[in-house]
Design a protein around this motif. Structure first.
Motif, mmCIF file in Angstrom:
data_model
loop_
_atom_site.group_PDB
_atom_site.id
_atom_site.type_symbol
_atom_site.label_atom_id
_atom_site.label_comp_id
_atom_site.label_asym_id
_atom_site.label_seq_id
_atom_site.Cartn_x
_atom_site.Cartn_y
_atom_site.Cartn_z
ATOM 1 N N VAL A 170 33.422 41.589 49.696
ATOM 2 C CA VAL A 170 34.549 40.642 49.638
ATOM 3 C C VAL A 170 34.418 39.750 48.406
ATOM 4 C CG1 VAL A 170 35.595 38.638 50.766
ATOM 5 C CG2 VAL A 170 34.987 40.657 52.122
ATOM 6 N N ALA A 171 33.196 39.285 48.134
ATOM 7 C CA ALA A 171 32.969 38.406 46.982
ATOM 8 C C ALA A 171 33.228 39.140 45.665
ATOM 9 C CB ALA A 171 31.546 37.856 47.023
ATOM 10 N N TYR A 172 32.774 40.403 45.570
ATOM 11 C CA TYR A 172 33.002 41.177 44.344
ATOM 12 C C TYR A 172 34.491 41.474 44.145
ATOM 13 C CZ TYR A 172 27.959 41.965 44.036
ATOM 14 O OH TYR A 172 26.596 41.788 43.924
ATOM 15 N N ASP A 173 35.178 41.825 45.219
ATOM 16 C CA ASP A 173 36.618 42.081 45.116
ATOM 17 C C ASP A 173 37.359 40.839 44.629
ATOM 18 O OD1 ASP A 173 36.719 44.758 45.793
ATOM 19 O OD2 ASP A 173 36.978 44.388 47.939
ATOM 20 N N ALA A 174 37.010 39.691 45.196
ATOM 21 C CA ALA A 174 37.669 38.443 44.806
ATOM 22 C C ALA A 174 37.390 38.108 43.347
ATOM 23 C CB ALA A 174 37.198 37.303 45.712
ATOM 24 N N ALA A 175 36.172 38.407 42.895
ATOM 25 C CA ALA A 175 35.799 38.097 41.511
ATOM 26 C C ALA A 175 36.516 38.983 40.505
ATOM 27 C CB ALA A 175 34.286 38.232 41.341
ATOM 28 N N MET A 176 37.041 40.123 40.963
ATOM 29 C CA MET A 176 37.726 41.051 40.066
ATOM 30 C C MET A 176 39.238 40.841 40.037
ATOM 31 S SD MET A 176 35.465 43.057 38.593
ATOM 32 C CE MET A 176 36.101 44.691 38.230
ATOM 33 N N LEU A 177 39.733 39.918 40.839
ATOM 34 C CA LEU A 177 41.171 39.649 40.852
ATOM 35 C C LEU A 177 41.600 39.000 39.541
ATOM 36 C CD1 LEU A 177 41.581 38.247 44.485
ATOM 37 C CD2 LEU A 177 42.248 40.515 43.643
ATOM 38 N N PRO A 178 42.836 39.255 39.105
ATOM 39 C CA PRO A 178 43.320 38.670 37.849
ATOM 40 C C PRO A 178 43.256 37.150 37.831
ATOM 41 C CG PRO A 178 44.803 40.402 38.600
ATOM 42 C CD PRO A 178 43.830 40.165 39.708
ATOM 43 N N GLU A 179 43.448 36.543 39.000
ATOM 44 C CA GLU A 179 43.461 35.081 39.055
ATOM 45 C C GLU A 179 42.065 34.473 39.198
ATOM 46 O OE1 GLU A 179 44.641 36.610 43.219
ATOM 47 O OE2 GLU A 179 44.947 37.144 41.107
ATOM 48 N N ALA A 180 41.039 35.298 39.273
ATOM 49 C CA ALA A 180 39.671 34.785 39.402
ATOM 50 C C ALA A 180 39.240 34.093 38.112
ATOM 51 C CB ALA A 180 38.707 35.920 39.726
ATOM 52 N N LYS A 181 38.339 33.145 38.261
ATOM 53 C CA LYS A 181 37.822 32.448 37.087
ATOM 54 C C LYS A 181 37.052 33.420 36.191
ATOM 55 C CE LYS A 181 37.332 28.005 39.495
ATOM 56 N NZ LYS A 181 36.378 26.951 39.920
ATOM 57 N N GLN A 182 36.970 33.106 34.942
ATOM 58 C CA GLN A 182 36.365 33.996 33.966
ATOM 59 C C GLN A 182 34.904 34.326 34.290
ATOM 60 O OE1 GLN A 182 36.678 32.601 29.956
ATOM 61 N NE2 GLN A 182 35.812 34.464 29.048
ATOM 62 N N ASP A 183 34.183 33.344 34.787
ATOM 63 C CA ASP A 183 32.769 33.549 35.078
ATOM 64 C C ASP A 183 32.493 33.795 36.563
ATOM 65 O OD1 ASP A 183 33.440 31.043 35.929
ATOM 66 O OD2 ASP A 183 31.724 30.017 35.010
ATOM 67 N N GLU A 184 33.530 34.091 37.349
ATOM 68 C CA GLU A 184 33.355 34.257 38.786
ATOM 69 C C GLU A 184 32.455 35.456 39.118
ATOM 70 O OE1 GLU A 184 33.474 33.455 42.782
ATOM 71 O OE2 GLU A 184 34.050 32.216 41.076
ATOM 72 N N LEU A 185 32.704 36.606 38.472
ATOM 73 C CA LEU A 185 31.862 37.776 38.737
ATOM 74 C C LEU A 185 30.425 37.496 38.327
ATOM 75 C CD1 LEU A 185 31.565 40.717 39.617
ATOM 76 C CD2 LEU A 185 32.155 41.405 37.279
ATOM 77 N N GLN A 186 30.248 36.846 37.232
ATOM 78 C CA GLN A 186 28.908 36.484 36.755
ATOM 79 C C GLN A 186 28.183 35.629 37.794
ATOM 80 O OE1 GLN A 186 28.543 34.889 32.632
ATOM 81 N NE2 GLN A 186 27.687 33.073 33.611
#
Length: 315
Positions: free
Chosen positions: A235-251
């Motif tokens: 769930v966290a990885y999917d959310a981090a890959m959304l267009p509206e996610a913050k730039q450093d969210e996946l990081q």
């Protein structure tokens, strides 16, 4: 074909039928069996705190943390060092243009179904070897072998300056499983069904890894906890890959799930370089898998980017 031949085929099919039925086993059946075993052990268990294996301590910490995070294995030092391999230039890695990960037709790593004709093919058809379910199970097994090949080799730990522990291996398994499931989901219902077979194979492998590492008591409990962590991470990885996610969210998600031992939400200065590199790696592998065709994905005839070379994914 004589009546004797038909009788032979019927006996062969009947002997193979129990194996086919085993393919339909789901986690609930396995869990029920382990639960019965656990009941017989209950009198011998006085206190789980007596389990002193290193993995037991790791799983305790995993259980106590929010399920979207992978917690610390042990008490970390005040300033954890991430010793980057001198031969690896992380700043230059994983910037190259994504491309298909499908294996070439003449690749030695391809896995193909055997093609039989005549009587042999008839036998295999009777054994449902060519059924949709059998093909899916074989494909899922090959896909998981690709995941394990990437995660269990030393290269990924060397490149990202990771210590090979149960926590890091489990976290890397989750990332690569997520990458595969994310790609399969793009193929609709058929891909989701294949993803379910893949998850069951993964789940069985994790169970074996937990047992091999020394945790045999309350195995079902820990498997349930790891399952929650798995889905929380996805769930966290999917959310981090959304267009509206913050730039450093996946990081930041990768830092919490893979690198962090103290529960902090953002990378430390010492870990920033490898965390950024892994973030680029994950994005690039996701894009590469998107370019990988359906046939290659469903048969498992693809390979993740090789990390054995220090120039992997360079510009």
């Amino acid at each position: 074909t004589s009546l004797q031949d038909y009788s032979f085929l019927h006996k062969l099919y009947c002997s193979f039928l129990p194996s086919l039925q085993c393919l339909n086993l789901r986690k609930s059946t396995i869990a029920a069996e382990f639960q019965r075993m656990l009941t017989r052990w209950s009198r011998a268990i006085s206190q789980f705190g007596r389990v002193n294996s290193e993995l037991g301590r790791q799983l305790c910490s995993l259980h106590c943390r929010d399920y979207s995070k992978v917690a610390a294995i042990a008490e970390p030092p005040a300033d954890k060092l991430y010793n980057v391999n001198d031969q690896v230039n992380l700043n230059k890695m994983f910037w190259s243009k994504p491309h298909s990960l499908a294996l070439a037709p003449d690749s030695q790593f391809r896995v193909e179904d055997p093609q039989y004709e005549g009587f042999k093919r008839a036998i295999f058809k009777l054994m449902l070897f060519y059924s949709k379910q059998s093909k899916s199970i074989r494909g899922a097994n090959v896909i998981y072998r690709r995941v394990v090949h990437q995660v269990d080799r030393p290269a990924i730990y060397d490149v990202f300056s990771l210590e090979k522990t149960f926590k890091t291996t489990f976290s890397l398994l989750v990332i690569h499983m997520w990458l595969c499931l994310r790609r399969l989901k793009q193929e609709g219902k058929e891909g989701v069904e294949l993803g379910q077979y893949l998850y069951e194979i993964y789940n069985h492998d994790v169970e074996l890894r937990v047992s091999k590492a020394g945790v045999n008591l309350l195995l079902i409990k820990w498997m349930k906890d790891l399952e929650k962590i798995f889905y929380g991470n996805i769930v966290a990885y999917d959310a981090a890959m959304l267009p509206e996610a913050k730039q450093d969210e996946l990081q930041n998600v990768i830092w919490r799930n893979v690198f962090s031992d103290d529960g902090t939400s953002t990378p430390s200065d010492a870990a920033l370089l490898p965390v950024q590199a892994m973030s680029r790696y994950v994005r690039r592998e996701s894009n590469c898998l998107s370019f990988t065709d359906k046939e290659a994905m469903f048969s498992g005839n693809f390979m993740f980017t090789s990390l054995g070379s220090t120039t992997a994914g360079t510009v």
